[in-house]
Design a protein around this motif. Structure first.
Motif, PDB file in Angstrom:
ATOM      1  N   VAL A  26      21.339  16.049 -38.248  1.00  7.25           N
ATOM      2  CA  VAL A  26      21.149  17.155 -37.305  1.00  7.25           C
ATOM      3  C   VAL A  26      20.893  16.634 -35.892  1.00  7.25           C
ATOM      4  O   VAL A  26      21.471  17.121 -34.920  1.00  7.25           O
ATOM      5  N   HIS A  27      20.013  15.639 -35.789  1.00 16.43           N
ATOM      6  CA  HIS A  27      19.602  15.171 -34.458  1.00 16.43           C
ATOM      7  C   HIS A  27      20.545  14.135 -33.876  1.00 16.43           C
ATOM      8  O   HIS A  27      20.674  14.031 -32.653  1.00 16.43           O
ATOM      9  N   GLY A  28      21.191  13.325 -34.713  1.00 12.30           N
ATOM     10  CA  GLY A  28      22.042  12.266 -34.217  1.00 12.30           C
ATOM     11  C   GLY A  28      21.231  11.146 -33.593  1.00 12.30           C
ATOM     12  O   GLY A  28      20.009  11.212 -33.485  1.00 12.30           O
ATOM     13  N   GLN A 188      32.747  -3.329 -48.322  1.00 11.59           N
ATOM     14  CA  GLN A 188      33.915  -2.764 -47.639  1.00 11.59           C
ATOM     15  C   GLN A 188      33.468  -2.227 -46.277  1.00 11.59           C
ATOM     16  O   GLN A 188      32.901  -1.131 -46.193  1.00 11.59           O
ATOM     17  N   PRO A 189      33.654  -3.014 -45.196  1.00 13.42           N
ATOM     18  CA  PRO A 189      33.236  -2.557 -43.861  1.00 13.42           C
ATOM     19  C   PRO A 189      33.839  -1.192 -43.533  1.00 13.42           C
ATOM     20  O   PRO A 189      34.997  -0.913 -43.855  1.00 13.42           O
ATOM     21  N   LEU A 190      33.049  -0.342 -42.907  1.00 12.20           N
ATOM     22  CA  LEU A 190      33.466   1.022 -42.583  1.00 12.20           C
ATOM     23  C   LEU A 190      33.639   1.171 -41.082  1.00 12.20           C
ATOM     24  O   LEU A 190      32.812   0.706 -40.302  1.00 12.20           O
ATOM     25  N   ARG A 191      34.713   1.838 -40.699  1.00 10.24           N
ATOM     26  CA  ARG A 191      34.977   2.054 -39.273  1.00 10.24           C
ATOM     27  C   ARG A 191      34.331   3.354 -38.829  1.00 10.24           C
ATOM     28  O   ARG A 191      35.000   4.345 -38.530  1.00 10.24           O
ATOM     29  N   ILE A 192      33.025   3.354 -38.816  1.00 13.51           N
ATOM     30  CA  ILE A 192      32.270   4.508 -38.334  1.00 13.51           C
ATOM     31  C   ILE A 192      31.232   4.007 -37.344  1.00 13.51           C
ATOM     32  O   ILE A 192      30.884   2.833 -37.336  1.00 13.51           O
ATOM     33  N   ALA A 193      30.770   4.906 -36.491  1.00 17.31           N
ATOM     34  CA  ALA A 193      29.832   4.524 -35.443  1.00 17.31           C
ATOM     35  C   ALA A 193      28.695   5.538 -35.361  1.00 17.31           C
ATOM     36  O   ALA A 193      28.803   6.662 -35.860  1.00 17.31           O
ATOM     37  N   LEU A 194      27.628   5.152 -34.726  1.00 17.70           N
ATOM     38  CA  LEU A 194      26.467   6.018 -34.547  1.00 17.70           C
ATOM     39  C   LEU A 194      26.814   7.167 -33.602  1.00 17.70           C
ATOM     40  O   LEU A 194      27.308   6.953 -32.498  1.00 17.70           O
ATOM     41  N   ASP A 195      26.572   8.389 -34.069  1.00 20.68           N
ATOM     42  CA  ASP A 195      26.817   9.583 -33.253  1.00 20.68           C
ATOM     43  C   ASP A 195      25.534   9.950 -32.533  1.00 20.68           C
ATOM     44  O   ASP A 195      24.522  10.251 -33.163  1.00 20.68           O
ATOM     45  N   GLU A 196      25.550   9.912 -31.218  1.00 18.06           N
ATOM     46  CA  GLU A 196      24.336  10.178 -30.437  1.00 18.06           C
ATOM     47  C   GLU A 196      24.042  11.672 -30.300  1.00 18.06           C
ATOM     48  O   GLU A 196      22.955  12.058 -29.887  1.00 18.06           O
ATOM     49  N   THR A 197      25.001  12.542 -30.656  1.00 18.77           N
ATOM     50  CA  THR A 197      24.850  13.973 -30.393  1.00 18.77           C
ATOM     51  C   THR A 197      24.214  14.735 -31.540  1.00 18.77           C
ATOM     52  O   THR A 197      23.338  15.578 -31.324  1.00 18.77           O
ATOM     53  N   GLY A 198      24.647  14.471 -32.774  1.00 16.13           N
ATOM     54  CA  GLY A 198      24.181  15.290 -33.882  1.00 16.13           C
ATOM     55  C   GLY A 198      24.870  16.639 -33.862  1.00 16.13           C
ATOM     56  O   GLY A 198      25.998  16.779 -33.386  1.00 16.13           O
ATOM     57  N   VAL A 199      24.185  17.654 -34.348  1.00 13.82           N
ATOM     58  CA  VAL A 199      24.756  19.000 -34.367  1.00 13.82           C
ATOM     59  C   VAL A 199      24.789  19.552 -32.953  1.00 13.82           C
ATOM     60  O   VAL A 199      23.774  19.556 -32.239  1.00 13.82           O
ATOM     61  N   ASP A 200      25.939  20.022 -32.531  1.00 14.82           N
ATOM     62  CA  ASP A 200      26.127  20.562 -31.192  1.00 14.82           C
ATOM     63  C   ASP A 200      26.762  21.941 -31.315  1.00 14.82           C
ATOM     64  O   ASP A 200      27.900  22.069 -31.775  1.00 14.82           O
ATOM     65  N   LEU A 201      26.039  22.975 -30.924  1.00 13.01           N
ATOM     66  CA  LEU A 201      26.519  24.338 -31.064  1.00 13.01           C
ATOM     67  C   LEU A 201      27.210  24.862 -29.804  1.00 13.01           C
ATOM     68  O   LEU A 201      27.605  26.015 -29.746  1.00 13.01           O
ATOM     69  N   ARG A 202      27.361  24.005 -28.796  1.00 10.24           N
ATOM     70  CA  ARG A 202      28.030  24.448 -27.590  1.00 10.24           C
ATOM     71  C   ARG A 202      29.536  24.573 -27.804  1.00 10.24           C
ATOM     72  O   ARG A 202      30.120  23.795 -28.566  1.00 10.24           O
ATOM     73  N   ALA A 203      30.136  25.521 -27.136  1.00 15.16           N
ATOM     74  CA  ALA A 203      31.588  25.732 -27.283  1.00 15.16           C
ATOM     75  C   ALA A 203      32.341  24.576 -26.662  1.00 15.16           C
ATOM     76  O   ALA A 203      31.918  24.000 -25.650  1.00 15.16           O
ATOM     77  N   GLU A 204      33.466  24.227 -27.265  1.00 10.67           N
ATOM     78  CA  GLU A 204      34.320  23.187 -26.700  1.00 10.67           C
ATOM     79  C   GLU A 204      34.895  23.697 -25.387  1.00 10.67           C
ATOM     80  O   GLU A 204      35.281  24.859 -25.268  1.00 10.67           O
ATOM     81  N   PRO A 205      34.985  22.815 -24.364  1.00 11.07           N
ATOM     82  CA  PRO A 205      35.582  23.275 -23.101  1.00 11.07           C
ATOM     83  C   PRO A 205      37.056  23.615 -23.301  1.00 11.07           C
ATOM     84  O   PRO A 205      37.764  22.937 -24.038  1.00 11.07           O
ATOM     85  N   SER A 206      37.479  24.684 -22.685  1.00 18.66           N
ATOM     86  CA  SER A 206      38.871  25.140 -22.851  1.00 18.66           C
ATOM     87  C   SER A 206      39.789  24.420 -21.867  1.00 18.66           C
ATOM     88  O   SER A 206      39.363  23.858 -20.907  1.00 18.66           O
TER      89      SER A 206
END
Length: 206
Positions: A26-28, A188-206
């Motif tokens: 949730v927090h990222g 098995q190394p994973l190609r993922i990274a730390l997400d600093e945002t977490g849950v973001d309820l803001r609308a995507e910019p159009s």
């Protein structure tokens, strides 16, 4: 809401969970998570991951059932309370050392965090020995030994015994070389990274 949904899904299986993984999602970013107990809400503090430390997640090649593991550890604790409690205390001490490292001056934070996570890895070994449960997959042990030569370490996550593990090492180390060591160890190394945002309820910019 996320914690309630998680507890409703996991509770009937025997382990509602601490909520740490839900809070992280949730927090990222990097957080310190603690449960005061007695029904009090979780304590969550945002921290900054040291730039001097690289984080490499990897799949252990096997799935782990958290609810089943929690039940087995609880049963082992009843049978061997002294040894299991000592191992759990060591894990708690290492966790507190890691959270303290995140507040250290930049020139100390990296080595302090890697050292604390190495202590956590060995404390988990101790819990596995005390309970007789294979909490640490062989690939994690092998990766830890290999990465130690580079100044890093590797440890299980969550309840252990499988799923995703993490490797941490100085950011000056070539990550592709570290990934090869993990693969050679059976991870098995994973190609993922730390997400600093977490849950973001803001609308995507159009």
């Amino acid at each position: 809401l996320a914690l309630a949904a998680h507890a409703r899904a996991q509770g009937p299986r025997g382990a509602r969970g601490s909520g740490a993984d839900v809070a992280a999602s949730v927090h990222g970013g990097t957080i310190v998570f603690a449960l005061p107990g007695r029904g009090a809400p979780a304590h969550i503090e945002r921290r900054k991951w040291p730039a001097q430390v690289a984080l490499l997640p990897f799949f252990t090649g096997a799935a782990a059932d958290t609810a089943q593991l929690v039940a087995r550890v609880a049963a082992a604790r009843e049978a061997h309370r002294g040894a299991v409690d000592a191992a759990l205390l060591a894990i708690g001490d290492a966790s507190r050392a890691a959270t303290t490292a995140l507040t250290a001056p930049p020139e100390l934070a990296g080595v302090a965090l890697i050292g604390a996570l190495a202590l956590a890895a060995h404390a988990t070994d101790r819990l596995a020995h005390a309970t007789g449960i294979p909490l640490v997959p062989p690939c994690v042990t092998a990766a830890r030994a290999a990465l130690a030569r580079l100044g890093g370490t590797a440890k299980t996550t969550g309840a252990g015994a499988g799923d995703v593990a993490i490797a941490v090492l100085p950011a000056t180390v070539e990550l592709s070389a570290a990934a090869r060591l993990i693969a050679d160890a059976g991870g098995q190394p994973l190609r993922i990274a730390l997400d600093e945002t977490g849950v973001d309820l803001r609308a995507e910019p159009s």
